[in-house]
Every structure is written in C-alpha cells, then in structure tokens.
Write a protein that holds these residues in place. Sequence first.
Motif, mmCIF file in Angstrom:
data_model
loop_
_atom_site.group_PDB
_atom_site.id
_atom_site.type_symbol
_atom_site.label_atom_id
_atom_site.label_comp_id
_atom_site.label_asym_id
_atom_site.label_seq_id
_atom_site.Cartn_x
_atom_site.Cartn_y
_atom_site.Cartn_z
ATOM 1 N N GLY A 12 32.310 47.964 45.937
ATOM 2 C CA GLY A 12 33.377 48.697 45.592
ATOM 3 C C GLY A 12 33.799 49.567 46.451
ATOM 4 O O GLY A 12 33.332 50.000 47.386
ATOM 5 N N LEU A 68 40.404 51.630 39.840
ATOM 6 C CA LEU A 68 39.477 50.674 39.170
ATOM 7 C C LEU A 68 40.137 49.420 39.269
ATOM 8 O O LEU A 68 39.625 48.520 39.489
ATOM 9 N N GLY A 124 39.832 48.040 42.550
ATOM 10 C CA GLY A 124 38.700 47.727 43.588
ATOM 11 C C GLY A 124 38.113 49.086 43.815
ATOM 12 O O GLY A 124 37.123 48.871 44.467
ATOM 13 N N THR A 151 35.716 52.003 43.422
ATOM 14 C CA THR A 151 34.530 52.315 42.286
ATOM 15 C C THR A 151 34.211 53.812 42.670
ATOM 16 O O THR A 151 33.586 54.498 41.947
ATOM 17 N N ILE A 155 32.609 44.722 43.123
ATOM 18 C CA ILE A 155 33.882 44.163 42.716
ATOM 19 C C ILE A 155 33.842 42.701 43.127
ATOM 20 O O ILE A 155 33.254 42.135 44.137
ATOM 21 N N VAL A 163 41.931 41.965 42.621
ATOM 22 C CA VAL A 163 40.596 42.140 41.952
ATOM 23 C C VAL A 163 40.399 41.807 40.514
ATOM 24 O O VAL A 163 41.242 41.902 39.515
ATOM 25 N N VAL A 168 35.231 44.497 37.975
ATOM 26 C CA VAL A 168 34.648 45.597 38.950
ATOM 27 C C VAL A 168 33.623 46.267 37.897
ATOM 28 O O VAL A 168 33.635 46.384 36.786
#
Length: 443
Positions: free
Chosen positions: A67, A122, A125, A127, A376, A404, A407
Amino acid sequence: MTPASDEKTVLVAGGIVVTMDKDSRVIENGAVLVSGDRIMDVGGVAELKKNFRGTVVDASGCLVMPGLVNAHTHLPMSLFRGLADDLPLMVWLNEHMFPAEAAHIRPETVYLGALLSCAEMLLSGTTCCCDGYFHEESVAKAVAEAGMRGILGQGVIDFSAPGVSDPSRNVDEAARFVKSIKGKYDRIEPSIFCHSPYTCSDETLKKAKQAAREHGVLFQVHVAETDGEREQSIEKTGLSPVAYLESLDVLDDRTLLIHVVAVDEHDFAIIKQSGASVAHAPESNMKLASGVAPVPDMLAMGIPMGLGTDGSASNNDLDLFGDMSTAARLHKVIRKDPTVMSAETVLRMATSGGAEALGLGRITGSLESGKKADLIVVNMRKPHLIPMYCPMSHLVYSVRGSDVRDVMVDGQMVVADGILLTVDVDRLMDEVMALSGMIGKRR
C-alpha cells in the motif's frame, strides 16, 4: 510454512508481486500469504498454494504491491478542494484558507472532510498517511473508521486556531491530544505538527519539540517552502529556515521536514547530520509556484525521503500515483537529465522509503514476512496499461489511482473490486456537498 487453515488466512495469488524490499524483488506469478494482520510469506504461487486451505484472492492479470504511504496530508482540507486556486502561497493562505478554516472548521466538519479524504486515498491505493491539522481527534475517528493506518499530528500555530482560542495553549492542546490518542486506536500514532517557523515563535517551536520528545512521537513542520520564506528568515535571524530550526535544537531523527524547497548544500548537510526526514509534495509546490525541491541532491546524500500530496486545497487530489508520475517527470525536466528520479526511486519514496521517513519502516511499506499486511492489487487489464515490459515503470508512469482493484490494511480487506467496504461513500459525498454549499456562499 503455510499456517493451518482458518478464516483469517488469505493468499493473494497469481499476480506480479512488486515487493519493494531491500532487493527490489519482482516475482512473476507470485503470491503473498497473510495470516491475521501479518504477512507470513512472499514467493511463487505454486509453492505457497501447496496445501493451502484458506481464502484465495485471485490476482491474475494484476500487480500486487505494498500500500502507498502518503507522507504529508491535511485530510480535512478536502472540504476546500477548488475553493481558491491560481493564487500565490501567502495570498492563498492568509486571504482564503485561514479565513475559511476560521469560519467552517469544527469537529464535525473535520470528521467529514477527513473521512472523504480517507475514502479517496483508499480507493486509489494509499493505506497509510501522515497528517497534520486541527481538531485531530476527529481526524483520528475518521481514519480509524475508514480502516487506514496513520500518523496524525495536532496542529500548533501562534494565533487563534480551530479548537484553541488561546494561542499560548496550542502546545498544551497538542500534548493533550497525544496523550488521549496513544493506544486508543489500532493503526494510529499521534504526532505534533508545528505549522512553520514563520507562524510559530522560537519558544513555540522549542516547546512543541520538547513535548514530542517527552511523548516519543514524530514532530512535523513545514519549512523552506518558498524563496520568500528563506529571504525573510535570513533577514530576521541571519539563518536559513533549516539552520534556524537547527539552532533551536528541534531537528533529530524524529523530525519530519515538509516541502524543503528553498535550501542549499549547507542545509542538506544540517538535515543529514540531524537524521531528520523530508516529505516532498511536488504537485502542491508546482500549483502554488513555490519552486522545486532539490530532491535528487538530498537523496544522493542519503536523507530519508517520502512523497506526499499535501492537502486537497493545494493539489487538488490525493492520488499518490499521480504525484509519483509528477515527481519523476518534474525533476527530469528541471535537471535536463532523463536519468534522475528513476521509476524505482520514486516508487520507493511512495512505499518503503516513505515508511522509513515516518519511522514506520519495520511495520509497513514493503511486502516482507513479518510486516503488517498492507497491500494493494492493481488491475493491469486496461488499454492504457497494455503492453507492460517493466512493472515499476508502469506503476510510476502509467497506472492511475482508479486502476486499484483491492486494498488490504492490517490484513483486513477494505476495498474489494473497487468498492470501499468501510464507508458509505454515496452518503458521505451527499453530506460534503451540502456543506460545500454553505462554504461557497460565504466566500
């Protein structure tokens, strides 16, 4: 070794795994084995699938990577996205942002703005983020509900700020925040964020850093963002902004310097010797015409470096893939050298390097056994991503946040097939839209 089957055991299998470990391993047809909140193993899918009886996430046709780590944000400022664009930094701050914050920033609006930012990050991608703002308790609530990892700094500034009417108590309020948040939430660490040397006195800076040291937390500060700031500092103190901070004894390996644009070789040496880290925010610096931070020089000296978006009011989005692409291209054209800021260099700034800069390198930022399961899955079956010869190059120059697919944070899937599972995004957008109508009317 494959752990016994249970519902907390997940194998993300079949994609190209970009580990961002110290050897920059890229594993074709790889897999990441997760048990609980930790990565158990990273390797070839054939080996890790043997006797595996847990949940399998099919990553065929995808890239699996750590991430992203956003090293500098002001999460609630998503409320001011597009409110005051195409303006010089000081005009933007003093005539638009500070008045807007005074009129509209309250615990409930901070929560909404921060939650909107978490949803955006999120889904694209990211985190983990490092934030600095006011009413940071409300930011912590939003980050925890969204399921992100974060270092969250209560803002300190030498005039009345949201939530603190007496500037002399700003550091006390920041210290209170640190004590109240420590250990309260999983995945969240507190911090103290001084706005800048030009909005905080030397006594405020020293007191805030002392509080950060006492509580063992990260100290954040904007510094040397423009040539004007540098000139003003030299005129007032005889020192550059970085040298001024050094003279106050606030630089060490738990200090994050943000922007660091107007600096020279003497400043580089100070930063390197102190052990401080830097957060680079290229798109914000470009939009506000602040200048270009000499990132290649600082990297060459071994200064820890992360990549950040800044807030939505000065970017105007939180898609760190976009900032990676910008960072790589910007420094090439400024230096007239296509070899500087390679894709791998920039990707590391947004992953393992960013984590190291924030003091989280042992926890996140790369796909390695024992680290937290923050990862991710990027869908590469898109016209703009075909063909692919070099995964790292694609991640920096071609991938967008909207590519993305999945996640995972702390071993929990928070985005699946492009859907955020932790936040009612439609309802949240409606609430923010209603609030934006009030903000716009009072401009």
